[in-house]
Design an enzyme around this catalytic site. Structure first.
Site, mmCIF file in Angstrom:
data_model
loop_
_atom_site.group_PDB
_atom_site.id
_atom_site.type_symbol
_atom_site.label_atom_id
_atom_site.label_comp_id
_atom_site.label_asym_id
_atom_site.label_seq_id
_atom_site.Cartn_x
_atom_site.Cartn_y
_atom_site.Cartn_z
ATOM 1 N N PHE A 244 33.119 53.005 38.439
ATOM 2 C CA PHE A 244 32.036 52.042 38.154
ATOM 3 C C PHE A 244 31.276 52.401 36.882
ATOM 4 O O PHE A 244 30.141 51.973 36.695
ATOM 5 C CB PHE A 244 31.072 51.934 39.339
ATOM 6 C CG PHE A 244 31.732 51.599 40.646
ATOM 7 C CD1 PHE A 244 32.509 50.451 40.769
ATOM 8 C CD2 PHE A 244 31.602 52.420 41.746
ATOM 9 C CE1 PHE A 244 33.143 50.138 41.960
ATOM 10 C CE2 PHE A 244 32.229 52.120 42.946
ATOM 11 C CZ PHE A 244 33.001 50.975 43.061
ATOM 12 N N GLY A 514 39.946 46.414 30.888
ATOM 13 C CA GLY A 514 41.140 47.191 31.206
ATOM 14 C C GLY A 514 42.365 46.368 31.528
ATOM 15 O O GLY A 514 43.434 46.567 30.941
ATOM 16 N N ARG A 618 43.916 33.689 33.018
ATOM 17 C CA ARG A 618 45.020 33.862 33.955
ATOM 18 C C ARG A 618 44.678 34.994 34.927
ATOM 19 O O ARG A 618 44.275 36.075 34.504
ATOM 20 C CB ARG A 618 46.305 34.219 33.197
ATOM 21 C CG ARG A 618 47.537 34.227 34.099
ATOM 22 C CD ARG A 618 48.708 34.993 33.490
ATOM 23 N NE ARG A 618 49.119 34.528 32.172
ATOM 24 C CZ ARG A 618 49.951 33.491 31.961
ATOM 25 N NH1 ARG A 618 50.450 32.818 32.962
ATOM 26 N NH2 ARG A 618 50.269 33.150 30.727
ATOM 27 N N LEU A 620 45.953 37.751 36.968
ATOM 28 C CA LEU A 620 47.229 38.468 36.914
ATOM 29 C C LEU A 620 47.773 38.723 38.309
ATOM 30 O O LEU A 620 48.978 38.667 38.541
ATOM 31 C CB LEU A 620 47.054 39.783 36.157
ATOM 32 C CG LEU A 620 46.524 39.623 34.719
ATOM 33 C CD1 LEU A 620 46.193 40.982 34.119
ATOM 34 C CD2 LEU A 620 47.543 38.886 33.846
ATOM 35 N N LYS A 623 45.340 38.850 44.485
ATOM 36 C CA LYS A 623 44.905 39.753 45.547
ATOM 37 C C LYS A 623 44.024 40.879 44.996
ATOM 38 O O LYS A 623 42.935 41.138 45.510
ATOM 39 C CB LYS A 623 46.130 40.335 46.254
ATOM 40 C CG LYS A 623 45.803 41.048 47.538
ATOM 41 C CD LYS A 623 47.094 41.403 48.285
ATOM 42 C CE LYS A 623 46.760 41.866 49.700
ATOM 43 N NZ LYS A 623 47.996 42.129 50.453
ATOM 44 N N LYS A 691 41.404 37.076 31.343
ATOM 45 C CA LYS A 691 40.088 37.603 30.976
ATOM 46 C C LYS A 691 39.676 38.617 32.051
ATOM 47 O O LYS A 691 40.344 38.781 33.058
ATOM 48 C CB LYS A 691 39.050 36.475 30.895
ATOM 49 C CG LYS A 691 39.347 35.464 29.786
ATOM 50 C CD LYS A 691 38.126 34.618 29.407
ATOM 51 C CE LYS A 691 37.953 33.427 30.309
ATOM 52 N NZ LYS A 691 36.914 32.472 29.790
ATOM 53 N N GLY A 692 38.548 39.296 31.821
ATOM 54 C CA GLY A 692 38.121 40.332 32.751
ATOM 55 C C GLY A 692 37.527 39.764 34.031
ATOM 56 O O GLY A 692 36.809 38.764 34.012
ATOM 57 N N GLY A 694 36.775 42.454 36.570
ATOM 58 C CA GLY A 694 36.320 43.662 37.252
ATOM 59 C C GLY A 694 34.816 43.749 37.409
ATOM 60 O O GLY A 694 34.324 44.374 38.347
ATOM 61 N N GLU A 695 34.082 43.150 36.478
ATOM 62 C CA GLU A 695 32.631 43.250 36.539
ATOM 63 C C GLU A 695 31.965 41.889 36.729
ATOM 64 O O GLU A 695 30.742 41.799 36.804
ATOM 65 C CB GLU A 695 32.109 43.924 35.260
ATOM 66 C CG GLU A 695 32.703 45.305 35.094
ATOM 67 C CD GLU A 695 32.222 46.059 33.867
ATOM 68 O OE1 GLU A 695 32.249 47.281 33.901
ATOM 69 O OE2 GLU A 695 31.822 45.425 32.871
#
Ligand code: MOS
Length: 735
Positions: A244, A514, A618, A620, A623, A691-692, A694-695
């Site tokens: 994190f 990432g 997109r 990826l 899940k 695009k991201g 994760g956050e």
């Protein structure tokens, strides 16, 4: 591969493997305990000794004397490292704090000694015998008190101030005005795996088996701290139990393990004990945020301003809380400003969605308050003020893609937003006051150059090597999917090796860049591998199709194994991003909807349902992307309701420095989370058109909870977290 023009149709578009909800390829290793984390990697070194860190007992001042005699004589002790014998150390730039204190102490629990012993228990026991005398100084620990001394400092990811038009004039003339101040507390990353490292020297070569998000940064910063060449350092971090942001940069475990191993002349392992982490390492800094918005009576924003104050050690960083306001809503007259106060608390730095996460907790409540003043539905207010270009720069800088309005409308429908009673404190369910709230989500979509090595062996097995890390996010899986898709082989024919500094330098795991960046690097390397294999086979590379494990041209075909030959083929390439990030505004978007119940008698808040709709290019792997988003939403609930590092303003440290007292949501706190991704391809983001995510999930989630509490109770709490003590006075007047 240069990426400086929008992507056209490419091998990823086939979508045979990419875009599928594939189970994690590292899942079996993790659930069977065969995936070894840093501290467990006993196979890597023999005769390992154990290090225990002694933290400073003052927040700021000087070490007058360290007496290690008794500790050194304790059973099993083989070495004690302090600033007196550690040798000269450099300071790596990203750190406001040094990894080893002395003689100056910069913050509470900064490492003052490492005790190394044959066993963990011996090291821990002996550490209690280290006697340190201090000359404490008066410190600055209170952000509100230091606010007036805060300075302007531009950051790595943006300037401190922006302005366009005439905010003051437009705001003073506005028909409807909102001017409120919101505060967010210090947060702890609270990842499951503590910081841990095994260090071993062989001659002047240093090996670090550690837990780190950014391998190349770890090598660079270790070199700068230990004053040794980067080429003599190897870092390995294949599995990481969460980060994190806490593991973006090396911490004291890595440096002290290296120093301890040098002093003990044998490998040393160091894990930070849980109670040490909050004050020894890094945290998300607290903020004070003032938001002003001036609107016409039809809801259109004319003037918007966001100012934020945060603190850090001298030389530290600003929390970029206003960045969200720079991009989210229209408004001709605007300004943002960020100020940095010096605090003698532990280092403040990036934590999941730094900037946007706390910034949204202010802006998105301000929008809710403005909607009420205007008597406009909060979803509608956001739609009215949608903007398809960077609102600070104007039409010349459009968004690459922005489906905020779609997220809002689809989300409202899925959630049943039309059932919300706009008037607060109207809905009862037994003892519960029930309310609904919403917020928009925006998180920047940065990219980083990323390299990979890809090979095919004589059996046709495709192996990817890159120093990309998997911090629990699913990097192994999406990288395998990328290679399988591009090379036209089944997933089972792909091996992925990550997290080692002997592999090509990747984007690493940070800033939600990432997944998009590292898979783009793998795609680039695979395209080069295709060229090489086609050429070797005598096929025209542009005509060759890679499918079902074969390379085909017309009705001629060979297997990948045949093309690779007995020695196999290995290539390396990378994606290098051009100026598309400058020319276009880049962000991922979403909308959060939350229903809460607030106990009318006790003020206890329970989240009843959450829905989120997201547009992030997109997807990826739906899940693993969903895993990321629900994790973010859960952290948003934590930020709204419970997370707070409590500052002792007399002695200057975080009081609740463990997982018993630093409250985060557990399973029982989180209800069903309905998550949906909209179809979107972003051709200006990367060849992956992703695009991201994760956050993204954390951005706005806390504000949606706060807005739901207001709708349930009519009580507006602008000081996070919204604990029951802040609701009780208002609830009493309701009853
Ligand atoms: Mo993220 S806070 O850049 O790990």
């Amino acid at each position: 591969m240069k990426f400086d023009k929008p992507a056209t149709a490419n091998a990823i578009d086939r979508g045979l493997v990419i875009g599928r909800s594939i189970d994690r390829i590292d899942g079996p290793a993790k659930v069977t305990g065969t995936a070894r984390y840093a501290y467990e990697r006993n196979e890597v070194a023999r005769n390992v000794a154990y290090g225990w860190i002694v933290g400073a007992a003052i927040a700021t001042g000087r070490i007058v004397q360290i007496d290690t005699k008794a500790a050194a004589a304790a059973p099993g002790v083989v070495a004690i490292v302090t600033y007196m014998n550690a040798g000269k150390l450099g300071q790596a730039k990203p750190h406001a704090s040094r990894m080893l204190a002395g003689p100056e102490v910069q913050h509470y629990d900064q490492a003052v000694a490492l005790v190394v012993a044959d066993t963990f228990e011996q090291a821990r026991d002996a550490a209690k015998l280290v006697r340190v005398d201090y000359a404490p100084r008066k410190g600055r620990f209170d952000l509100a008190a230091e606010k007036g001394n805060a300075i302007k400092k531009d950051g790595e990811f943006g300037v401190a101030d922006t302005a366009s038009g005439d905010f003051a004039g437009a705001f003073s003339r506005a028909a409807v005005k909102l001017d409120e101040t919101y505060t967010t507390p210090d947060h702890s990353h609270a990842m499951m795996e503590p910081h841990a490292t095994i260090a071993a020297w062989s001659g002047d070569k240093l090996m670090l088996w550690t837990s780190n998000q950014m391998i190349a940064w770890a090598v660079r910063d270790t070199a700068e701290t230990l004053l040794i060449p980067a080429s003599s350092i190897q870092v390995s971090s294949p599995f990481i139990g969460g980060g994190f942001g806490a593991k973006l940069w090396i911490r004291s475990d890595a440096i002290l393990a290296a120093l301890g191993a040098r002093a003990a002349r044998r490998p040393v392992k160091v894990a930070l004990s849980r109670p040490l982490i909050a004050n020894n390492t890094v945290h998300r800094p607290a903020t004070i945020q003032r938001v002003r918005i001036g609107a016409r009576s039809d809801g259109r924003i004319d003037a918007i301003a966001h100012e934020s104050w945060s603190g850090d050690l001298p030389g530290g960083k600003t929390e970029d809380a206003t960045f969200v306001t720079r991009l989210l809503y229209a408004g001709e007259h605007r300004m943002t400003a960020q100020r940095l106060a010096v605090l003698d608390l532990p280092e403040g730095n990036a934590m999941r969605a730094p900037g946007e996460a706390p910034g949204s907790m202010a802006l998105e409540v301000a929008m809710d308050e403005l909607a009420e003043k205007l008597d406009i539905d909060p979803v509608r207010l956001r739609i009215i003020n949608d903007v398809q270009y960077d609102p600070e720069k104007g039409l010349s800088r459009p968004f690459t893609s922005r489906k905020l309005v779609e997220c809002l409308t689809v989300g409202a429908q899925r959630f049943g937003w039309d059932k919300r009673n706009r008037k607060p404190a109207q809905v009862r369910d037994g003892r519960w006051l029930v309310g609904m709230g919403m917020a928009a989500a925006l998180r920047g979509n940065p990219v980083m150059d990323s390299a990979a090595r890809v090979g095919v062996d004589a059996k046709g097995v495709v192996t990817v090597e890159t120093d990309m890390t998997d911090i629990g996010t699913g990097s192994y899986t999406i990288i395998a999917q990328t290679a399988a898709e591009t090379m036209g082989v089944p997933l089972a024919q792909v091996r992925v090796k990550l997290g080692d500094s002997t592999f090509p330098v990747s984007a690493g795991s940070g800033g939600q860049w990432g997944a998009n960046s590292s898979t783009a690097g793998v795609y680039a390397a695979c395209m080069t591998l295709r060229q090489t294999l086609a050429k070797k086979t005598g096929f025209d590379a542009d005509e060759a199709r890679f499918e079902s494990g074969r390379i085909r041209v017309g009705n001629r075909s060979v297997t990948l194994a045949q093309a690779a030959g007995p020695d196999g083929v290995v290539v390396e390439d990378k994606v290098e991003f051009g100026d598309l990030q400058k020319r276009f505004a880049h962000a991922s978007f979403g909308a959060h909807f939350v229903e809460v119940g607030v106990d009318a008698m006790t003020g206890e808040t329970r989240v009843r349902r959450m829905a989120g709709v997201f547009a992030a290019g997109r997807i990826l792997n739906p899940k693993s992307a969903r895993n990321q988003v629900i994790g973010g939403m859960t952290m948003g609930v934590g930020a709204a309701l419970m997370e707070e590092l409590v500052v002792d303003k007399r002695h200057g440290y975080f009081v609740n420095h463990d997982l018993a007292e630093y409250q985060i949501p557990v399973h029982a706190d989180i209800p069903s989370q309905d998550v949906m991704f909209l179809d979107e391809l972003d051709d200006k983001s990367s060849p992956m058109k992703a695009k991201g995510v994760g956050e993204l999930g954390i951005c706005g989630a806390g504000a949606a909870v706060a807005n739901a509490i207001y709708n349930a109770t009519g009580i507006r709490v602008r000081d996070y977290p919204i604990t029951l003590d802040k609701l009780l006075p208002g609830l009493r007047s309701l009853a």
